[in-house]
Design a protein around this motif. Structure first.
Motif, PDB file in Angstrom:
ATOM      1  N   UNK A  59      32.953 -29.404  -9.885  1.00 31.51           N
ATOM      2  CA  UNK A  59      33.270 -29.480  -8.459  1.00 31.51           C
ATOM      3  C   UNK A  59      34.786 -29.654  -8.258  1.00 31.51           C
ATOM      4  N   UNK A  60      35.397 -30.538  -9.031  1.00 32.77           N
ATOM      5  CA  UNK A  60      36.837 -30.765  -8.904  1.00 32.77           C
ATOM      6  C   UNK A  60      37.596 -29.443  -9.036  1.00 32.77           C
ATOM      7  N   UNK A  61      37.282 -28.703 -10.097  1.00 30.40           N
ATOM      8  CA  UNK A  61      38.056 -27.485 -10.367  1.00 30.40           C
ATOM      9  C   UNK A  61      37.713 -26.366  -9.399  1.00 30.40           C
ATOM     10  N   UNK A  62      36.470 -26.325  -8.987  1.00 28.23           N
ATOM     11  CA  UNK A  62      36.079 -25.288  -8.031  1.00 28.23           C
ATOM     12  C   UNK A  62      36.742 -25.548  -6.675  1.00 28.23           C
ATOM     13  N   UNK A  63      36.833 -26.823  -6.298  1.00 25.83           N
ATOM     14  CA  UNK A  63      37.528 -27.159  -5.040  1.00 25.83           C
ATOM     15  C   UNK A  63      39.010 -26.786  -5.127  1.00 25.83           C
ATOM     16  N   UNK A  64      39.591 -26.992  -6.288  1.00 26.38           N
ATOM     17  CA  UNK A  64      41.016 -26.634  -6.477  1.00 26.38           C
ATOM     18  C   UNK A  64      41.202 -25.141  -6.222  1.00 26.38           C
ATOM     19  N   UNK A  65      40.305 -24.374  -6.799  1.00 26.91           N
ATOM     20  CA  UNK A  65      40.409 -22.918  -6.674  1.00 26.91           C
ATOM     21  C   UNK A  65      40.184 -22.491  -5.211  1.00 26.91           C
ATOM     22  N   UNK A  66      39.166 -23.077  -4.585  1.00 29.04           N
ATOM     23  CA  UNK A  66      38.879 -22.736  -3.181  1.00 29.04           C
ATOM     24  C   UNK A  66      40.047 -23.118  -2.280  1.00 29.04           C
ATOM     25  N   UNK A  67      40.592 -24.290  -2.548  1.00 29.37           N
ATOM     26  CA  UNK A  67      41.674 -24.799  -1.726  1.00 29.37           C
ATOM     27  C   UNK A  67      42.887 -23.849  -1.788  1.00 29.37           C
ATOM     28  N   UNK A  68      43.197 -23.368  -2.987  1.00 28.70           N
ATOM     29  CA  UNK A  68      44.329 -22.427  -3.134  1.00 28.70           C
ATOM     30  C   UNK A  68      44.014 -21.123  -2.395  1.00 28.70           C
ATOM     31  N   UNK A  69      42.780 -20.643  -2.525  1.00 29.76           N
ATOM     32  CA  UNK A  69      42.417 -19.361  -1.890  1.00 29.76           C
ATOM     33  C   UNK A  69      42.452 -19.477  -0.360  1.00 29.76           C
ATOM     34  N   UNK A  70      41.945 -20.610   0.163  1.00 24.10           N
ATOM     35  CA  UNK A  70      41.939 -20.772   1.626  1.00 24.10           C
ATOM     36  C   UNK A  70      43.366 -20.919   2.157  1.00 24.10           C
ATOM     37  N   UNK A  71      44.206 -21.624   1.412  1.00 28.36           N
ATOM     38  CA  UNK A  71      45.604 -21.772   1.838  1.00 28.36           C
ATOM     39  C   UNK A  71      46.270 -20.391   1.879  1.00 28.36           C
TER      40      UNK A  71
END
Ligand SMILES: Cc1cc2nc3c(=O)[nH]c(=O)nc-3n(C[C@H](O)[C@H](O)[C@H](O)COP(=O)(O)OP(=O)(O)OC[C@H]3O[C@@H](n4cnc5c(N)ncnc54)[C@H](O)[C@@H]3O)c2cc1C
Length: 488
Positions: A59-71
Motif C-alpha cells: 500500500x505504501x509504495x502503491x500510494x507513492x506511485x499513485x500520488x506521483x501520477x495524480x500530481x
C-alpha cells in the motif's frame, strides 16, 4: 457550503483502486469538473481485517506511485487518517466539494460502512455515487437459472462466459483540474505503513507496486508466459503465472484491463480470433477471483465461519507450537517448508504450493483454516479477503467446492509431481540444496551415506517430519467422521 455546481469539485475516494486508467469514479468526477483525490487510512472500519504487514508495504509504495501520477495529471492525492465519514465531510467543507464518488468494495464491513457513508453524505446535501472498478461482473449480476447465487465454480464460469463481455476499459483522464482551495494532507510516510524491522528487504527485488509496475508485469506475461500458461501455471519452479494478484488486489490494474489485454493479445497473436489455450485458461483463473467475490458477497459470514458449518464441530488442534513450526517453514516436509519460506521472503507463494501448505495445516496438523488464513493475511502482499477466505475454505474442504472433504494432499507426491527435479525446493531450502532426487522430496528416507555426501544433517539444520503423513491422514479422517454424522 458547496461551490456552484459547475466549479464545485468532486472528491474521489480511493480505496483498493490505486490507479488512474480504467477508474470509473475518477472518470466520473473529472467529467464533472475539479477533482479532489483522497486516500483515507482507518483500520477500525475494516471489520477486524485491516491490511496485514506485507499488504501495508504494498500500500505504501502503491500510494507513492499513485500520488506521483495524480500530481502529474494536475490534482495531487490527499492523504488523511480518520473515520471515513467524518474525514470526507471535513474535506468537502475544506474544498467546497459538492459530492463524493468511489469504486465499490465487497467485504462485509466495507459494504456496511459504505452504505452508511452514502446515506449520511446525501443527508448532508452532498452527492454520493459508487461504481464498479474492481470486478468483471458485479456479484449480483451472474445468477443461476432460478435467479440465485452459484455454489460451485464450473457453472459460474459458464455463466460468466455466456454473459455480455465485460466493458472495455476506460481511458485515463488526460488532465485533472485541482480544487481552488488546496486541502492539507499528511505525507504517505506519516501513515507508518512500512515495517520497523527490515524483513521486507527482498520485496523490492520481486515487486514494483503501482500502475506502471502492473502494466510492466502484464506486458511480460503477455509476451513470455500466457501461451504456456495452461501447463506452466502449476509448476512453482518457473515463472508460469502472471504475478498480478497484488496489483489486482490494490487496484494498480483493473480486471477489465487485464481481461481485454489478454483477449487482444490472443487475437493479434495470429490465431485469427481463436483463443489460445493459455489465454482461455487465464480468463478462467480471473473468474476464480470473481467467484471468490461472488461467494463473499452472498455468504459474508464465511470470513469467520466455515461455509459448511458442520466443520466447526471437528475437534481441531490448538497446538500453538505446531502452528509456529508451520509458519516458520520447519515442518520437515520440503515442499511445505519451501512454500512458507517463499512467502516469508517474497510476500507471495505459488498457487499450487498454497494448496499444499494449506492442506498440510488443516489435514495433517488438523489446525483450523482460520489460523492459516490469518498468517497469509499478515504475510501475503496479495492478501485479499475474498480470495484468501475462499482459498482456505476450499483447501480445508469446508467451502464452495464440488470435491469431497476427505481429499487430503500427499505432500511428497505433490512435490514429485509438480517439482520433479526439485528446483523449487533447492531455491528455498539451501540446507537441502545438494540433495538429489528423489531424496530431496523425502529426505528422511535417504540412505545415511547420501545425506552425508550432501552435507545434510537431519534433525539439525533441517528437521525430521513433524508428523507421519499416513498416520496424520488416518487421524484426520477419524476426526472428520463427525461430518458424516452431520449428514455430508
Ligand atoms: C489457501 C489459499 C489462499 C489464497 N489467498 C489469496 C489471496 O489472499 N489473494 C489472492 O489474490 N489470491 C489468493 N489465492 C489464490 C491464488 O493462489 C493467487 O491468486 C495466485 O497464486 C496469484 O498469483 P498470480 O497472480 O500469478 O496468478 P495467475 O495464475 O496469473 O492468475 C491470474 C489472477 O487470477 C486470480 N486467481 C487465480 N487463481 C485464483 C484463485 N484460486 N482464487 C482467486 N483468484 C484467483 C488472481 O487474481 C490472479 O492474479 C489463494 C489460494 C489459496 C489456495
Amino acid at each position: 457550503m458547496p461551490e456552484t455546481s459547475s466549479t464545485a469539485p468532486t472528491i474521489v475516494w480511493y480505496r483498493q483502486d490505486l490507479r488512474i486508467g480504467d477508474h470509473p469514479a475518477l472518470s466520473d468526477a473529472s467529467a464533472r469538473g475539479p477533482v479532489v483525490p483522497v486516500y483515507i487510512l482507518w483500520d477500525e472500519e475494516e471489520g477486524g481485517w485491516a491490511p496485514g504487514s506485507a499488504s501495508r508495504w504494498w500500500l505504501h509504495h502503491s500510494l507513492k506511485s499513485l500520488s506521483a501520477d495524480l500530481a502529474d495529471k494536475g490534482s495531487p492525492l490527499v492523504i488523511r487518517r480518520g473515520p471515513a465519514l467524518k474525514t470526507l465531510l471535513d474535506l468537502a467543507r475544506q474544498t467546497g466539494a459538492s459530492g463524493v464518488v468511489w469504486n465499490r468494495r465487497y467485504e462485509p464491513a466495507a459494504i456496511a460502512r459504505d452504505t452508511a457513508v452514502k446515506a449520511a453524505l446525501r443527508r448532508e446535501g452532498l452527492t454520493a455515487e459508487s461504481h464498479n472498478g474492481s470486478l468483471l461482473f458485479e456479484p449480483w449480476e451472474i445468477k443461476t437459472g432460478s435467479g440465485g447465487p452459484f455454489k460451485v465454480f464450473t457453472p459460474f464460469w459458464r455463466a460468466c462466459r455466456a454473459a455480455t463481455e465485460p466493458p472495455a476499459p476506460l481511458k485515463a483522464p488526460r488532465t485533472l483540474t485541482p480544487p481552488r482551495q488546496r486541502p492539507s494532507s499528511l505525507r504517505i510516510e506519516d501513515l507508518g505503513l512500512l515495517p520497523r524491522i527490515g524483513w521486507d528487504k527482498e520485496f523490492y527485488e520481486h515487486w514494483k507496486p503501482g500502475e506502471a509496475g502492473a502494466a510492466r508485469e502484464l506486458s511480460t506475461f503477455l509476451k513470455n508466459v500466457v501461451d504456456g500458461y495452461a501447463v506452466q501455471r502449476d509448476v512453482p519452479a518457473v515463472r508460469g503465472t502472471s504475478r498480478l494478484s497484488p496489483h489486482l488486489h490494490w487496484g494498480d490494474i483493473g480486471p477489465r484491463q487485464v481481461w481485454h489485454a489478454v483477449l487482444a493479445a490472443s487475437v493479434n497473436g495470429g490465431r485469427a480470433g481463436a483463443m489460445g489455450k493459455g489465454a482461455e485458461t487465464y480468463l478462467k483463473e480471473l473468474c476464480w477471483r470473481e467467484f471468490a467475490y461472488h461467494v463473499l458477497y452472498h455468504q459474508p459470514r464465511t470470513v469467520d465461519v466455515s461455509l459448511r458449518e458442520e466443520f466447526e464441530h471437528v475437534a481441531w488442534s490448538k497446538d500453538r507450537s505446531a502452528l509456529k513450526r508451520w509458519q516458520s517453514g520447519r515442518t520437515g516436509y520440503p515442499i511445505v517448508d519451501a512454500g512458507l519460506r517463499e512467502l516469508w521472503v517474497t510476500g507471495w507463494m505459488h498457487n499450487r504450493v498454497r494448496m499444499i501448505v494449506g492442506s498440510f495445516l488443516t489435514k495433517d496438523l488438523l489446525i483450523p483454516w482460520r489460523k492459516g488464513a490469518e498468517w497469509f493475511w499478515d504475510t501475503l502482499v496479495d492478501a485479499d479477503l475474498a480470495s484468501n477466505t475462499f482459498g482456505w475454505q476450499w483447501v480445508a474442504g469446508c467451502g464452495a467446492d464440488a470435491a469431497p472433504y476427505f481429499r487430503i494432499f500427499n505432500p511428497v507426491l505433490q512435490s514429485e509431481r509438480f517439482d520433479p527435479q526439485g528446483e523449487y525446493l533447492r531455491r528455498w531450502l539451501p540446507e537441502l540444496a545438494r540433495l538429489g532426487t528423489p531424496w530431496i522430496h523425502r529426505p528422511w528416507e535417504a540412505p545415511p551415506e547420501v545425506l552425508r555426501a550432501a552435507g545434510v544433517r537431519l534433525g539439525e539444520e533441517y528437521p525430521l517430519p513433524m508428523v507421519d503423513h499416513a498416520e496424520a491422514r488416518e487421524r484426520t479422517l477419524e476426526a472428520f467422521k463427525v461430518l458424516k454424522s452431520a449428514g455430508r
